[in-house]
Write a protein that holds these residues in place. Structure first.
Motif, PDB file in Angstrom:
ATOM      1  N   ASP A 214     -15.199  47.123  79.619  1.00  0.00           N
ATOM      2  CA  ASP A 214     -14.101  46.933  78.670  1.00  0.00           C
ATOM      3  C   ASP A 214     -14.575  45.975  77.588  1.00  0.00           C
ATOM      4  O   ASP A 214     -15.139  44.922  77.913  1.00  0.00           O
ATOM      5  CB  ASP A 214     -12.897  46.347  79.428  1.00  0.00           C
ATOM      6  CG  ASP A 214     -11.608  46.357  78.628  1.00  0.00           C
ATOM      7  OD1 ASP A 214     -11.603  46.896  77.503  1.00  0.00           O
ATOM      8  OD2 ASP A 214     -10.612  45.809  79.135  1.00  0.00           O
ATOM      9  N   HIS A 278      -8.415  39.937  82.121  1.00  0.00           N
ATOM     10  CA  HIS A 278      -8.132  40.558  83.411  1.00  0.00           C
ATOM     11  C   HIS A 278      -9.442  40.878  84.094  1.00  0.00           C
ATOM     12  O   HIS A 278     -10.478  41.004  83.438  1.00  0.00           O
ATOM     13  CB  HIS A 278      -7.324  41.838  83.205  1.00  0.00           C
ATOM     14  CG  HIS A 278      -7.950  42.816  82.230  1.00  0.00           C
ATOM     15  ND1 HIS A 278      -8.879  43.752  82.617  1.00  0.00           N
ATOM     16  CD2 HIS A 278      -7.815  42.955  80.880  1.00  0.00           C
ATOM     17  CE1 HIS A 278      -9.274  44.449  81.552  1.00  0.00           C
ATOM     18  NE2 HIS A 278      -8.648  43.984  80.477  1.00  0.00           N
ATOM     19  N   HIS A 285      -8.126  47.528  85.058  1.00  0.00           N
ATOM     20  CA  HIS A 285      -7.366  46.285  85.211  1.00  0.00           C
ATOM     21  C   HIS A 285      -7.254  45.974  86.692  1.00  0.00           C
ATOM     22  O   HIS A 285      -6.664  46.743  87.444  1.00  0.00           O
ATOM     23  CB  HIS A 285      -5.947  46.416  84.629  1.00  0.00           C
ATOM     24  CG  HIS A 285      -5.920  46.599  83.151  1.00  0.00           C
ATOM     25  ND1 HIS A 285      -5.356  47.698  82.540  1.00  0.00           N
ATOM     26  CD2 HIS A 285      -6.403  45.822  82.154  1.00  0.00           C
ATOM     27  CE1 HIS A 285      -5.500  47.584  81.222  1.00  0.00           C
ATOM     28  NE2 HIS A 285      -6.128  46.467  80.958  1.00  0.00           N
ATOM     29  N   THR A 305     -12.383  39.913  81.598  1.00  0.00           N
ATOM     30  CA  THR A 305     -12.457  40.045  80.150  1.00  0.00           C
ATOM     31  C   THR A 305     -11.936  38.756  79.524  1.00  0.00           C
ATOM     32  O   THR A 305     -11.116  38.048  80.116  1.00  0.00           O
ATOM     33  CB  THR A 305     -11.599  41.207  79.626  1.00  0.00           C
ATOM     34  OG1 THR A 305     -10.213  40.911  79.840  1.00  0.00           O
ATOM     35  CG2 THR A 305     -11.946  42.514  80.316  1.00  0.00           C
ATOM     36  N   GLU A 307     -10.229  38.143  75.991  1.00  0.00           N
ATOM     37  CA  GLU A 307      -9.792  38.956  74.862  1.00  0.00           C
ATOM     38  C   GLU A 307      -8.574  38.412  74.116  1.00  0.00           C
ATOM     39  O   GLU A 307      -7.500  39.025  74.141  1.00  0.00           O
ATOM     40  CB  GLU A 307      -9.536  40.395  75.308  1.00  0.00           C
ATOM     41  CG  GLU A 307      -8.649  40.571  76.534  1.00  0.00           C
ATOM     42  CD  GLU A 307      -8.401  42.052  76.848  1.00  0.00           C
ATOM     43  OE1 GLU A 307      -8.033  42.807  75.934  1.00  0.00           O
ATOM     44  OE2 GLU A 307      -8.589  42.458  78.013  1.00  0.00           O
ATOM     45  N   GLU A 321     -13.063  41.005  72.400  1.00  0.00           N
ATOM     46  CA  GLU A 321     -13.078  41.050  73.873  1.00  0.00           C
ATOM     47  C   GLU A 321     -14.496  41.176  74.409  1.00  0.00           C
ATOM     48  O   GLU A 321     -15.225  42.090  74.035  1.00  0.00           O
ATOM     49  CB  GLU A 321     -12.251  42.251  74.355  1.00  0.00           C
ATOM     50  CG  GLU A 321     -12.299  42.487  75.860  1.00  0.00           C
ATOM     51  CD  GLU A 321     -11.450  43.677  76.317  1.00  0.00           C
ATOM     52  OE1 GLU A 321     -11.269  44.631  75.530  1.00  0.00           O
ATOM     53  OE2 GLU A 321     -10.971  43.645  77.464  1.00  0.00           O
TER      54      GLU A 321
HETATM   55 ZN    ZN Z   1      -9.204  44.446  78.442  1.00  0.00          ZN
END
Ligand code: ZN
Ligand code: ZN
Length: 345
Positions: A214, A278, A285, A305, A307, A321
Protein backbone atom coordinates in the motif's frame (compact mmCIF):
# COMPACT_ATOMS: atom_id res chain seq x y z
CA UNK A 1 7.38 -22.86 17.06
CA UNK A 2 4.81 -23.18 14.29
CA UNK A 3 2.02 -20.64 14.01
CA UNK A 4 -0.47 -23.33 15.02
CA UNK A 5 1.55 -24.17 18.12
CA UNK A 6 1.79 -20.49 19.05
CA UNK A 7 -1.97 -20.18 18.76
CA UNK A 8 -2.60 -23.37 20.72
CA UNK A 9 -0.44 -22.11 23.58
CA UNK A 10 -2.70 -19.06 23.90
CA UNK A 11 -5.97 -20.98 24.07
CA UNK A 12 -7.79 -22.26 27.16
CA UNK A 13 -10.37 -24.23 25.16
CA UNK A 14 -11.27 -25.21 21.61
CA UNK A 15 -11.45 -22.40 19.04
CA UNK A 16 -13.17 -22.79 15.68
CA UNK A 17 -11.55 -20.65 13.00
CA UNK A 18 -13.76 -19.79 10.03
CA UNK A 19 -11.90 -16.72 8.76
CA UNK A 20 -10.32 -18.19 5.62
CA UNK A 21 -7.38 -15.79 5.71
CA UNK A 22 -6.65 -16.83 9.29
CA UNK A 23 -6.78 -20.48 8.18
CA UNK A 24 -4.36 -19.71 5.40
CA UNK A 25 -2.04 -17.89 7.80
CA UNK A 26 -2.03 -20.78 10.28
CA UNK A 27 -1.82 -23.73 7.87
CA UNK A 28 -0.95 -22.46 4.40
CA UNK A 29 -4.21 -24.03 3.16
CA UNK A 30 -6.34 -21.93 0.82
CA UNK A 31 -9.97 -22.67 0.02
CA UNK A 32 -13.32 -20.98 -0.27
CA UNK A 33 -14.89 -23.44 2.18
CA UNK A 34 -12.95 -24.56 5.25
CA UNK A 35 -12.92 -24.49 9.03
CA UNK A 36 -10.09 -25.17 11.45
CA UNK A 37 -10.58 -26.49 14.96
CA UNK A 38 -7.68 -25.80 17.32
CA UNK A 39 -7.82 -27.15 20.86
CA UNK A 40 -5.09 -27.35 23.52
CA UNK A 41 -3.51 -30.79 23.51
CA UNK A 42 -5.15 -31.99 20.29
CA UNK A 43 -3.93 -32.13 16.71
CA UNK A 44 -5.73 -29.31 14.87
CA UNK A 45 -8.55 -30.50 12.60
CA UNK A 46 -8.94 -28.99 9.16
CA UNK A 47 -12.40 -29.40 7.62
CA UNK A 48 -13.09 -28.88 3.95
CA UNK A 49 -15.27 -30.34 1.21
CA UNK A 50 -14.50 -32.64 -1.71
CA UNK A 51 -13.38 -29.82 -4.02
CA UNK A 52 -10.35 -29.01 -1.85
CA UNK A 53 -9.65 -32.30 -0.16
CA UNK A 54 -6.61 -33.29 -2.21
CA UNK A 55 -4.85 -30.00 -1.51
CA UNK A 56 -5.92 -30.16 2.15
CA UNK A 57 -4.32 -33.59 2.60
CA UNK A 58 -0.94 -32.09 1.74
CA UNK A 59 -1.21 -29.62 4.63
CA UNK A 60 1.29 -30.43 7.39
CA UNK A 61 0.44 -30.44 11.09
CA UNK A 62 -3.31 -31.01 10.85
CA UNK A 63 -5.77 -33.88 10.68
CA UNK A 64 -7.87 -33.37 7.57
CA UNK A 65 -11.59 -34.12 7.74
CA UNK A 66 -13.66 -34.51 4.59
CA UNK A 67 -16.90 -32.67 5.22
CA UNK A 68 -20.19 -32.05 3.46
CA UNK A 69 -20.52 -28.66 1.80
CA UNK A 70 -22.11 -27.31 5.00
CA UNK A 71 -19.19 -27.77 7.38
CA UNK A 72 -20.93 -25.98 10.23
CA UNK A 73 -23.97 -28.26 10.25
CA UNK A 74 -21.64 -31.25 10.42
CA UNK A 75 -19.75 -29.67 13.31
CA UNK A 76 -23.04 -28.85 15.04
CA UNK A 77 -23.96 -32.54 14.91
CA UNK A 78 -20.58 -33.90 15.99
CA UNK A 79 -19.15 -31.50 18.63
CA UNK A 80 -20.27 -31.09 22.23
CA UNK A 81 -19.65 -28.67 25.08
CA UNK A 82 -18.26 -25.15 24.74
CA UNK A 83 -16.74 -23.87 21.53
CA UNK A 84 -15.11 -20.48 21.00
CA UNK A 85 -15.64 -18.96 17.56
CA UNK A 86 -14.50 -15.90 15.61
CA UNK A 87 -17.30 -13.39 16.04
CA UNK A 88 -16.28 -11.24 13.09
CA UNK A 89 -16.14 -14.21 10.72
CA UNK A 90 -19.45 -15.93 11.43
CA UNK A 91 -22.62 -14.40 9.99
CA UNK A 92 -25.68 -14.73 12.23
CA UNK A 93 -27.34 -17.37 10.03
CA UNK A 94 -24.24 -19.56 10.30
CA UNK A 95 -24.03 -18.92 14.02
CA UNK A 96 -27.52 -20.38 14.31
CA UNK A 97 -26.51 -23.44 12.28
CA UNK A 98 -23.42 -24.02 14.42
CA UNK A 99 -25.42 -23.69 17.65
CA UNK A 100 -28.28 -25.84 16.35
CA UNK A 101 -27.05 -29.03 18.03
CA UNK A 102 -26.68 -27.55 21.51
CA UNK A 103 -23.05 -26.37 21.45
CA UNK A 104 -22.39 -23.49 23.86
CA UNK A 105 -20.81 -20.83 21.63
CA UNK A 106 -18.34 -18.29 23.01
CA UNK A 107 -17.51 -15.26 20.84
CA UNK A 108 -13.89 -14.13 20.49
CA UNK A 109 -12.27 -11.40 18.43
CA UNK A 110 -8.79 -10.74 17.14
CA UNK A 111 -6.98 -13.83 18.48
CA UNK A 112 -5.37 -14.93 15.20
CA UNK A 113 -5.29 -11.32 13.95
CA UNK A 114 -3.02 -10.46 16.90
CA UNK A 115 -0.56 -13.15 15.76
CA UNK A 116 -0.79 -11.94 12.17
CA UNK A 117 0.05 -8.38 13.22
CA UNK A 118 3.62 -9.45 14.06
CA UNK A 119 5.35 -10.49 10.86
CA UNK A 120 8.22 -12.95 10.65
CA UNK A 121 11.14 -12.24 8.33
CA UNK A 122 9.69 -14.39 5.53
CA UNK A 123 6.52 -12.29 5.59
CA UNK A 124 8.51 -9.06 5.69
CA UNK A 125 10.45 -10.29 2.64
CA UNK A 126 7.19 -11.14 0.85
CA UNK A 127 5.71 -7.70 1.51
CA UNK A 128 8.97 -6.00 0.54
CA UNK A 129 8.84 -7.91 -2.74
CA UNK A 130 5.22 -6.86 -3.36
CA UNK A 131 5.98 -3.23 -2.51
CA UNK A 132 8.92 -3.20 -4.92
CA UNK A 133 6.83 -4.53 -7.80
CA UNK A 134 4.14 -1.93 -7.08
CA UNK A 135 6.75 0.80 -6.97
CA UNK A 136 8.31 -0.22 -10.29
CA UNK A 137 4.87 -0.06 -11.88
CA UNK A 138 4.36 3.43 -10.46
CA UNK A 139 7.77 4.60 -11.69
CA UNK A 140 6.78 3.50 -15.18
CA UNK A 141 3.47 5.32 -14.77
CA UNK A 142 5.18 8.61 -13.87
CA UNK A 143 7.18 8.48 -17.10
CA UNK A 144 3.91 8.87 -18.98
CA UNK A 145 1.68 11.91 -19.53
CA UNK A 146 -0.95 12.77 -16.94
CA UNK A 147 -2.22 16.16 -18.14
CA UNK A 148 -5.13 15.63 -20.53
CA UNK A 149 -5.73 12.02 -19.52
CA UNK A 150 -8.78 11.05 -17.48
CA UNK A 151 -8.36 9.65 -13.99
CA UNK A 152 -9.84 6.37 -15.24
CA UNK A 153 -7.28 6.15 -18.04
CA UNK A 154 -4.42 6.64 -15.60
CA UNK A 155 -5.91 4.09 -13.20
CA UNK A 156 -6.21 1.57 -16.04
CA UNK A 157 -2.64 2.20 -17.17
CA UNK A 158 -1.47 1.60 -13.61
CA UNK A 159 -3.52 -1.60 -13.46
CA UNK A 160 -1.75 -2.91 -16.56
CA UNK A 161 1.67 -1.81 -15.29
CA UNK A 162 1.09 -3.61 -11.99
CA UNK A 163 0.49 -6.85 -13.89
CA UNK A 164 3.46 -6.19 -16.15
CA UNK A 165 5.70 -5.80 -13.10
CA UNK A 166 4.68 -9.06 -11.52
CA UNK A 167 1.62 -8.28 -9.41
CA UNK A 168 -0.95 -11.07 -9.16
CA UNK A 169 -3.54 -8.33 -8.77
CA UNK A 170 -3.84 -4.71 -7.72
CA UNK A 171 -4.28 -4.56 -3.93
CA UNK A 172 -7.50 -2.59 -4.43
CA UNK A 173 -9.01 -0.37 -7.09
CA UNK A 174 -6.29 2.28 -7.38
CA UNK A 175 -7.22 5.83 -6.43
CA UNK A 176 -6.31 8.49 -9.00
CA UNK A 177 -7.68 11.85 -7.86
CA UNK A 178 -6.68 14.99 -9.74
CA UNK A 179 -7.40 18.63 -8.98
CA UNK A 180 -10.54 19.22 -6.90
CA UNK A 181 -11.16 15.45 -6.60
CA UNK A 182 -8.05 15.29 -4.45
CA UNK A 183 -10.07 16.58 -1.49
CA UNK A 184 -11.93 13.24 -1.30
CA UNK A 185 -9.63 10.80 0.50
CA UNK A 186 -11.18 7.73 -1.15
CA UNK A 187 -12.18 9.22 -4.51
CA UNK A 188 -13.14 6.76 -7.25
CA UNK A 189 -11.30 7.41 -10.54
CA UNK A 190 -13.63 9.47 -12.75
CA UNK A 191 -13.83 10.58 -16.36
CA UNK A 192 -12.54 13.99 -15.27
CA UNK A 193 -9.52 15.15 -17.26
CA UNK A 194 -6.40 15.82 -15.18
CA UNK A 195 -5.48 19.50 -15.52
CA UNK A 196 -2.05 21.15 -15.41
CA UNK A 197 -0.82 22.90 -12.25
CA UNK A 198 -2.51 20.69 -9.73
CA UNK A 199 -1.85 17.70 -7.51
CA UNK A 200 -2.86 14.19 -8.51
CA UNK A 201 -3.11 11.77 -5.62
CA UNK A 202 -2.42 8.15 -6.57
CA UNK A 203 -3.01 5.47 -3.92
CA UNK A 204 -2.17 2.01 -5.12
CA UNK A 205 -0.75 -1.34 -4.14
CA UNK A 206 -0.21 -4.87 -5.33
CA UNK A 207 -0.80 -8.36 -4.06
CA UNK A 208 1.65 -11.17 -4.73
CA UNK A 209 1.25 -14.66 -3.20
CA UNK A 210 -1.38 -13.26 -0.85
CA UNK A 211 0.75 -10.44 0.57
CA UNK A 212 -0.32 -6.84 0.02
CA UNK A 213 1.42 -3.50 -0.36
CA UNK A 214 0.00 0.00 0.00
CA UNK A 215 1.48 3.34 -1.04
CA UNK A 216 0.35 6.86 -1.94
CA UNK A 217 2.06 9.71 -3.73
CA UNK A 218 0.71 13.08 -4.81
CA UNK A 219 2.27 14.23 -8.09
CA UNK A 220 2.37 17.80 -9.40
CA UNK A 221 1.31 18.51 -12.97
CA UNK A 222 3.35 21.72 -13.20
CA UNK A 223 3.95 24.64 -10.84
CA UNK A 224 1.38 24.62 -8.06
CA UNK A 225 -0.89 27.35 -6.68
CA UNK A 226 0.39 28.51 -3.28
CA UNK A 227 -2.15 26.67 -1.14
CA UNK A 228 -1.53 23.29 -2.81
CA UNK A 229 2.22 23.78 -2.50
CA UNK A 230 1.73 24.64 1.16
CA UNK A 231 -0.43 21.62 2.05
CA UNK A 232 2.00 19.35 0.21
CA UNK A 233 4.83 20.70 2.32
CA UNK A 234 2.91 20.40 5.60
CA UNK A 235 1.81 16.85 4.76
CA UNK A 236 5.39 15.90 3.88
CA UNK A 237 6.74 17.33 7.15
CA UNK A 238 4.07 15.42 9.09
CA UNK A 239 4.84 12.21 7.20
CA UNK A 240 8.60 12.52 7.76
CA UNK A 241 8.06 13.35 11.47
CA UNK A 242 6.04 10.13 11.85
CA UNK A 243 8.54 7.99 9.91
CA UNK A 244 11.37 9.31 12.08
CA UNK A 245 9.55 9.56 15.38
CA UNK A 246 7.48 6.42 15.78
CA UNK A 247 8.97 3.82 18.11
CA UNK A 248 7.87 0.43 19.38
CA UNK A 249 6.03 0.79 22.69
CA UNK A 250 4.04 3.84 21.59
CA UNK A 251 0.29 3.47 21.56
CA UNK A 252 -1.52 3.75 18.23
CA UNK A 253 -2.86 7.09 19.47
CA UNK A 254 0.64 8.40 20.29
CA UNK A 255 1.95 7.30 16.89
CA UNK A 256 -0.91 9.09 15.14
CA UNK A 257 -0.21 12.15 17.27
CA UNK A 258 3.35 12.51 15.89
CA UNK A 259 2.02 13.44 12.44
CA UNK A 260 -1.26 15.04 13.53
CA UNK A 261 0.58 17.58 15.68
CA UNK A 262 2.47 18.93 12.65
CA UNK A 263 -0.74 19.28 10.63
CA UNK A 264 -2.64 20.90 13.51
CA UNK A 265 0.15 23.40 14.15
CA UNK A 266 -0.02 24.43 10.49
CA UNK A 267 -3.75 25.08 10.91
CA UNK A 268 -5.05 22.10 8.92
CA UNK A 269 -6.06 19.82 11.80
CA UNK A 270 -9.72 19.75 10.73
CA UNK A 271 -8.70 18.58 7.26
CA UNK A 272 -6.91 15.37 8.32
CA UNK A 273 -10.01 13.35 9.12
CA UNK A 274 -8.67 9.79 9.05
CA UNK A 275 -6.11 7.83 11.00
CA UNK A 276 -2.38 7.91 10.34
CA UNK A 277 -2.06 4.29 9.30
CA UNK A 278 -2.93 0.63 9.47
CA UNK A 279 -1.30 -2.76 9.42
CA UNK A 280 -0.81 -4.52 6.06
CA UNK A 281 -0.20 -8.22 5.44
CA UNK A 282 -2.49 -10.92 4.08
CA UNK A 283 -5.12 -8.16 3.99
CA UNK A 284 -4.81 -4.55 2.92
CA UNK A 285 -6.16 -3.37 6.27
CA UNK A 286 -5.29 -5.36 9.36
CA UNK A 287 -4.01 -4.85 12.89
CA UNK A 288 -2.69 -2.55 14.23
CA UNK A 289 -4.44 0.78 13.73
CA UNK A 290 -2.60 4.04 14.21
CA UNK A 291 -5.35 6.57 14.87
CA UNK A 292 -6.96 8.80 17.48
CA UNK A 293 -9.20 5.87 18.46
CA UNK A 294 -6.71 3.00 18.27
CA UNK A 295 -6.61 0.46 21.12
CA UNK A 296 -3.34 -0.97 19.71
CA UNK A 297 0.34 -0.65 20.57
CA UNK A 298 3.22 -0.28 18.12
CA UNK A 299 5.34 -3.45 18.30
CA UNK A 300 8.49 -4.77 16.66
CA UNK A 301 7.62 -6.84 13.58
CA UNK A 302 4.46 -4.99 12.62
CA UNK A 303 4.12 -3.62 9.11
CA UNK A 304 2.21 -0.36 9.04
CA UNK A 305 1.37 2.44 6.67
CA UNK A 306 2.20 6.05 7.51
CA UNK A 307 -0.29 8.11 5.55
CA UNK A 308 -1.19 11.60 6.71
CA UNK A 309 -3.35 13.66 4.36
CA UNK A 310 -4.81 17.14 4.04
CA UNK A 311 -8.09 17.57 2.16
CA UNK A 312 -9.47 21.00 1.26
CA UNK A 313 -12.88 20.95 -0.45
CA UNK A 314 -12.88 23.26 -3.45
CA UNK A 315 -9.07 23.38 -3.53
CA UNK A 316 -7.65 19.85 -3.70
CA UNK A 317 -5.79 17.48 -1.48
CA UNK A 318 -2.66 15.53 -0.72
CA UNK A 319 -1.78 12.26 0.97
CA UNK A 320 1.68 10.72 1.26
CA UNK A 321 1.84 7.07 2.30
CA UNK A 322 4.77 4.79 2.99
CA UNK A 323 4.87 1.19 4.11
CA UNK A 324 7.22 0.49 7.02
CA UNK A 325 8.41 -2.34 9.28
CA UNK A 326 8.60 -1.57 13.00
CA UNK A 327 12.13 -2.36 14.20
CA UNK A 328 13.72 -1.96 17.66
CA UNK A 329 15.13 1.44 16.72
CA UNK A 330 12.07 2.71 14.81
CA UNK A 331 10.60 2.39 11.35
CA UNK A 332 12.35 0.81 8.38
CA UNK A 333 10.67 2.00 5.17
CA UNK A 334 9.71 -0.50 2.48
CA UNK A 335 8.97 2.32 0.04
CA UNK A 336 11.70 4.21 -1.77
CA UNK A 337 9.90 6.34 -4.37
CA UNK A 338 10.80 10.00 -3.59
CA UNK A 339 8.50 11.87 -1.23
CA UNK A 340 9.73 15.31 -2.27
CA UNK A 341 7.32 16.73 -4.81
CA UNK A 342 7.70 15.01 -8.20
CA UNK A 343 6.42 16.86 -11.26
CA UNK A 344 4.92 14.91 -14.17
CA UNK A 345 3.89 16.11 -17.58
ZN1 ZN B 1 -3.35 2.69 3.43
ZN1 ZN C 1 -3.15 3.42 0.41
Amino acid sequence: MTRLATLEARLDGPLLITNLINIRYLTGFEASNAALLVAPGDTPKLYTDFRYIEVARATPGVDVVLSKRSILSELAASLKGTLAFEASALPYAQFEVLGGGGLILKPTTGIVEALRAIKDESEIAAIRHTALAAERAFEALTADTFVGASEKEVAWRLHQLLHAHGADNPAFESIVAGGLNGSKPHATPSDDIIPAHTLVTVDWGAVIDGYYSDCTRALATGDLPDELARIYDVCLQAQIAACEGIRPGMTGVEADRVAREVIEEAGYGDHFGHGLGHGVGLEIHEAPRLSTESPDTVEVGQIVTIEPGIYLPGVGGVRIEDLAVVREHGLELLTSFPKELVTVS
